[in-house]
Design a protein around this motif. Structure first.
Motif, PDB file in Angstrom:
ATOM      1  N   THR A 136       1.134  -1.589  -0.205  1.00  0.00           N
ATOM      2  CA  THR A 136       0.202  -0.098  -0.383  1.00  0.00           C
ATOM      3  C   THR A 136       0.833   1.761   0.455  1.00  0.00           C
ATOM      4  OG1 THR A 136      -0.030  -0.293   2.427  1.00  0.00           O
ATOM      5  CG2 THR A 136      -1.928  -1.551   1.602  1.00  0.00           C
ATOM      6  N   THR A 137       2.645   1.464  -0.068  1.00  0.00           N
ATOM      7  CA  THR A 137       2.826   2.640  -0.290  1.00  0.00           C
ATOM      8  C   THR A 137       2.887   2.962  -1.558  1.00  0.00           C
ATOM      9  OG1 THR A 137       4.803   1.076   1.402  1.00  0.00           O
ATOM     10  CG2 THR A 137       5.371   3.118   0.508  1.00  0.00           C
ATOM     11  N   GLU A 138       3.325   4.737  -1.683  1.00  0.00           N
ATOM     12  CA  GLU A 138       2.956   5.243  -2.669  1.00  0.00           C
ATOM     13  C   GLU A 138       4.319   5.089  -3.774  1.00  0.00           C
ATOM     14  OE1 GLU A 138       1.573   9.078  -4.900  1.00  0.00           O
ATOM     15  OE2 GLU A 138       0.788   8.385  -2.924  1.00  0.00           O
ATOM     16  N   VAL A 139       4.295   4.944  -4.733  1.00  0.00           N
ATOM     17  CA  VAL A 139       6.078   5.107  -4.997  1.00  0.00           C
ATOM     18  C   VAL A 139       6.230   6.209  -5.958  1.00  0.00           C
ATOM     19  CG1 VAL A 139       7.047   3.984  -6.782  1.00  0.00           C
ATOM     20  CG2 VAL A 139       5.648   2.330  -5.783  1.00  0.00           C
ATOM     21  N   ASP A 140       7.358   6.663  -5.296  1.00  0.00           N
ATOM     22  CA  ASP A 140       7.832   7.531  -5.699  1.00  0.00           C
ATOM     23  C   ASP A 140       8.553   7.647  -7.004  1.00  0.00           C
ATOM     24  OD1 ASP A 140       7.246   8.546  -2.946  1.00  0.00           O
ATOM     25  OD2 ASP A 140       9.123   8.124  -1.932  1.00  0.00           O
ATOM     26  N   GLU A 141       8.097   9.183  -7.185  1.00  0.00           N
ATOM     27  CA  GLU A 141       9.214   9.258  -8.101  1.00  0.00           C
ATOM     28  C   GLU A 141      10.352   9.797  -8.433  1.00  0.00           C
ATOM     29  OE1 GLU A 141       8.697  12.815 -10.428  1.00  0.00           O
ATOM     30  OE2 GLU A 141       5.773  12.585 -10.525  1.00  0.00           O
ATOM     31  N   GLY A 142      11.135   9.062  -9.582  1.00  0.00           N
ATOM     32  CA  GLY A 142      12.629   9.203  -8.696  1.00  0.00           C
ATOM     33  C   GLY A 142      13.026   7.195  -9.108  1.00  0.00           C
ATOM     34  N   HIS A 143      11.804   6.582  -7.887  1.00  0.00           N
ATOM     35  CA  HIS A 143      12.765   5.044  -7.594  1.00  0.00           C
ATOM     36  C   HIS A 143      12.138   4.724  -9.608  1.00  0.00           C
ATOM     37  CE1 HIS A 143      11.421   1.040  -6.106  1.00  0.00           C
ATOM     38  NE2 HIS A 143      12.270   2.054  -4.805  1.00  0.00           N
ATOM     39  N   PHE A 144      13.414   2.845  -9.439  1.00  0.00           N
ATOM     40  CA  PHE A 144      13.669   2.244 -10.075  1.00  0.00           C
ATOM     41  C   PHE A 144      12.347   1.693 -10.802  1.00  0.00           C
ATOM     42  CE2 PHE A 144      14.012  -1.334 -12.246  1.00  0.00           C
ATOM     43  CZ  PHE A 144      15.703  -1.445 -12.757  1.00  0.00           C
ATOM     44  N   ASP A 145      11.491   1.401  -9.514  1.00  0.00           N
ATOM     45  CA  ASP A 145       9.909   0.710 -10.441  1.00  0.00           C
ATOM     46  C   ASP A 145       8.870   1.898 -10.840  1.00  0.00           C
ATOM     47  OD1 ASP A 145      10.611  -1.862  -8.812  1.00  0.00           O
ATOM     48  OD2 ASP A 145       9.579  -1.591  -7.338  1.00  0.00           O
ATOM     49  N   HIS A 146       9.213   3.165 -10.679  1.00  0.00           N
ATOM     50  CA  HIS A 146       8.827   4.458 -10.938  1.00  0.00           C
ATOM     51  C   HIS A 146       9.236   4.961 -12.274  1.00  0.00           C
ATOM     52  CE1 HIS A 146       7.341   8.243 -12.001  1.00  0.00           C
ATOM     53  NE2 HIS A 146       6.402   7.986 -11.032  1.00  0.00           N
ATOM     54  N   GLU A 147      10.139   4.105 -12.461  1.00  0.00           N
ATOM     55  CA  GLU A 147      10.946   5.094 -13.907  1.00  0.00           C
ATOM     56  C   GLU A 147      11.296   4.002 -15.113  1.00  0.00           C
ATOM     57  OE1 GLU A 147      12.199   7.692 -14.190  1.00  0.00           O
ATOM     58  OE2 GLU A 147      11.046   8.690 -12.404  1.00  0.00           O
ATOM     59  N   HIS A 148      10.544   2.770 -13.926  1.00  0.00           N
ATOM     60  CA  HIS A 148      10.910   1.298 -15.418  1.00  0.00           C
ATOM     61  C   HIS A 148       9.724   0.552 -14.753  1.00  0.00           C
ATOM     62  CE1 HIS A 148      14.252   2.864 -16.754  1.00  0.00           C
ATOM     63  NE2 HIS A 148      14.719   3.566 -15.783  1.00  0.00           N
ATOM     64  N   PRO A 149       8.384   0.022 -14.488  1.00  0.00           N
ATOM     65  CA  PRO A 149       7.571  -0.471 -14.618  1.00  0.00           C
ATOM     66  C   PRO A 149       7.578  -1.535 -15.360  1.00  0.00           C
ATOM     67  CG  PRO A 149       6.232   1.603 -14.842  1.00  0.00           C
ATOM     68  CD  PRO A 149       7.766   1.445 -15.320  1.00  0.00           C
ATOM     69  N   ILE A 150       6.869  -2.808 -14.074  1.00  0.00           N
ATOM     70  CA  ILE A 150       6.802  -3.539 -14.774  1.00  0.00           C
ATOM     71  C   ILE A 150       6.549  -4.164 -16.207  1.00  0.00           C
ATOM     72  CG2 ILE A 150       6.934  -5.175 -12.550  1.00  0.00           C
ATOM     73  CD1 ILE A 150       4.464  -5.972 -13.088  1.00  0.00           C
ATOM     74  N   ALA A 239     -10.780  -7.134  -3.490  1.00  0.00           N
ATOM     75  CA  ALA A 239     -10.466  -6.707  -3.932  1.00  0.00           C
ATOM     76  C   ALA A 239      -9.953  -4.608  -3.269  1.00  0.00           C
ATOM     77  CB  ALA A 239     -11.807  -6.071  -4.463  1.00  0.00           C
ATOM     78  N   GLU A 240      -9.054  -4.182  -3.130  1.00  0.00           N
ATOM     79  CA  GLU A 240      -8.776  -3.240  -2.591  1.00  0.00           C
ATOM     80  C   GLU A 240      -8.335  -2.436  -3.377  1.00  0.00           C
ATOM     81  OE1 GLU A 240      -6.396  -3.975   1.301  1.00  0.00           O
ATOM     82  OE2 GLU A 240      -6.854  -5.283   1.385  1.00  0.00           O
ATOM     83  N   SER A 241      -8.199  -1.260  -3.417  1.00  0.00           N
ATOM     84  CA  SER A 241      -7.771  -0.236  -4.094  1.00  0.00           C
ATOM     85  C   SER A 241      -5.865   0.352  -3.266  1.00  0.00           C
ATOM     86  CB  SER A 241      -8.165   1.133  -4.350  1.00  0.00           C
ATOM     87  OG  SER A 241      -9.507   0.732  -4.628  1.00  0.00           O
ATOM     88  N   TYR A 242      -5.196   0.025  -4.144  1.00  0.00           N
ATOM     89  CA  TYR A 242      -3.791   0.664  -3.858  1.00  0.00           C
ATOM     90  C   TYR A 242      -3.250   1.632  -4.986  1.00  0.00           C
ATOM     91  CZ  TYR A 242      -4.243  -4.136  -2.272  1.00  0.00           C
ATOM     92  OH  TYR A 242      -3.548  -5.712  -2.027  1.00  0.00           O
ATOM     93  N   PRO A 243      -2.721   2.422  -3.802  1.00  0.00           N
ATOM     94  CA  PRO A 243      -2.082   3.955  -4.174  1.00  0.00           C
ATOM     95  C   PRO A 243      -1.479   4.069  -5.882  1.00  0.00           C
ATOM     96  CG  PRO A 243      -1.986   3.939  -1.761  1.00  0.00           C
ATOM     97  CD  PRO A 243      -2.302   2.829  -2.419  1.00  0.00           C
ATOM     98  N   SER A 244      -0.053   2.994  -5.728  1.00  0.00           N
ATOM     99  CA  SER A 244       0.531   2.870  -7.041  1.00  0.00           C
ATOM    100  C   SER A 244      -0.368   1.821  -8.253  1.00  0.00           C
ATOM    101  CB  SER A 244       1.881   2.813  -6.315  1.00  0.00           C
ATOM    102  OG  SER A 244       2.468   3.749  -5.841  1.00  0.00           O
ATOM    103  N   ALA A 245      -1.031   1.437  -7.763  1.00  0.00           N
ATOM    104  CA  ALA A 245      -1.417   0.186  -8.349  1.00  0.00           C
ATOM    105  C   ALA A 245      -1.729   1.098 -10.127  1.00  0.00           C
ATOM    106  CB  ALA A 245      -3.408  -0.282  -8.307  1.00  0.00           C
TER     107      ALA A 245
END
Length: 257
Positions: A136-150, A239-245
């Motif tokens: 449920t953690t929001e992925v910040d800009e600059g994070h590898f996962d934010h820059e290069h999602p799956i 069925a939950e909502s996730y901030p970074s989904a």
């Protein structure tokens, strides 16, 4: 004024070691990050450096086997968007000396960080499964996962073992297990005995992750949901909502966020 006849001298063994390690690595020619080059390495401990478009982005260590560790990065990058393996090169050193508390990769990281390099050492690139509490953690800009999602268009071999039901109908439990094995990123899900009795019709022998997840979701019991987060997939019976989904897969359809 005459010069002083005394002064302080501090010997930094760790700095000397870091400088020697860096100099040895700088003397190597980076090789393309390919499976052929990785498997040509000896299974020994050591340190390595990853380059993207010629820029040093990551320093790491392998406590037991350099090729095994570097192959994990190969798989990770192969399943990400906005980046390609063709952009990546690497160098490595076999290090079998007993450094004790002086970690060789830490010496390199500290040296290169001071020069504005190795950004991936501080943006989550080396992380494995962060655990359920981080979902449920929001992925910040600059994070590898934010820059290069799956990459949800990553191609899989459809799991078609001998235990098929009829034609291309496969038990959901097997589809989930095979999908988890083949994906180059984490797919964490809650297992259920009822999955053995649910058949999934696969769309073909070579399918994308998205097509496979869609086929799985169509057969999930009510309430279950697959969530595509920036760096990994999760599947739970709520069925939950996730901030970074980025996308939800349910038996009622696929929802892009």
């Amino acid at each position: 004024m005459s010069p002083e006849n005394h002064a302080e001298f501090k010997l930094s063994i760790t700095k000397a070691l870091g400088d020697q390690l860096a100099a040895s690595l700088e003397g190597l020619a980076p090789a393309p990050l390919t499976m052929g080059n990785i498997r040509s390495l000896r299974p020994l401990p050591g340190v390595y450096q990853l380059y993207k478009d010629g820029d040093l982005v990551y320093v790491g260590k392998a406590d037991r086997s350099l090729p095994q560790r570097i192959e994990k990065h190969y798989r990770k990058i192969s399943g990400r968007t906005n980046i390609s393996l063709e952009q990546m090169t690497f160098t490595c050193l076999y290090v079998d000396e007993d450094f004790g508390a002086v970690a060789p990769e830490r010496l390199l990281i500290n040296r290169h960080r001071g020069q504005g390099e190795v950004p991936w050492n501080y943006n989550g690139f080396g992380n494995n499964d962060p655990g359920k509490r981080r979902d449920t953690t929001e992925v910040d800009e600059g994070h590898f996962d934010h820059e290069h999602p799956i990459d949800l268009e990553y191609e899989l071999r459809a799991p078609l073992p001998e235990r098929t039901l009829v034609d291309e109908l496969v038990p959901l439990s097997i589809v989930l297990q095979e999908t988890k094995t083949q994906l180059p990123y984490v797919f964490r899900y809650e297992a259920s005995k009822e999955f053995d009795d649910i058949a999934v019709e696969l769309p073909g022998t070579h399918v994308t992750a998205h097509e496979t997840l869609t086929a799985i979701a169509e057969r999930l019991p009510d309430g279950w949901q697959i969530t595509a987060l920036p760096g990994y997939l999760i599947m739970y019976p709520k069925a939950e909502s996730y901030p970074s989904a980025r996308r939800y897969y349910r038996n009622t359809g696929v929802v892009d966020v």
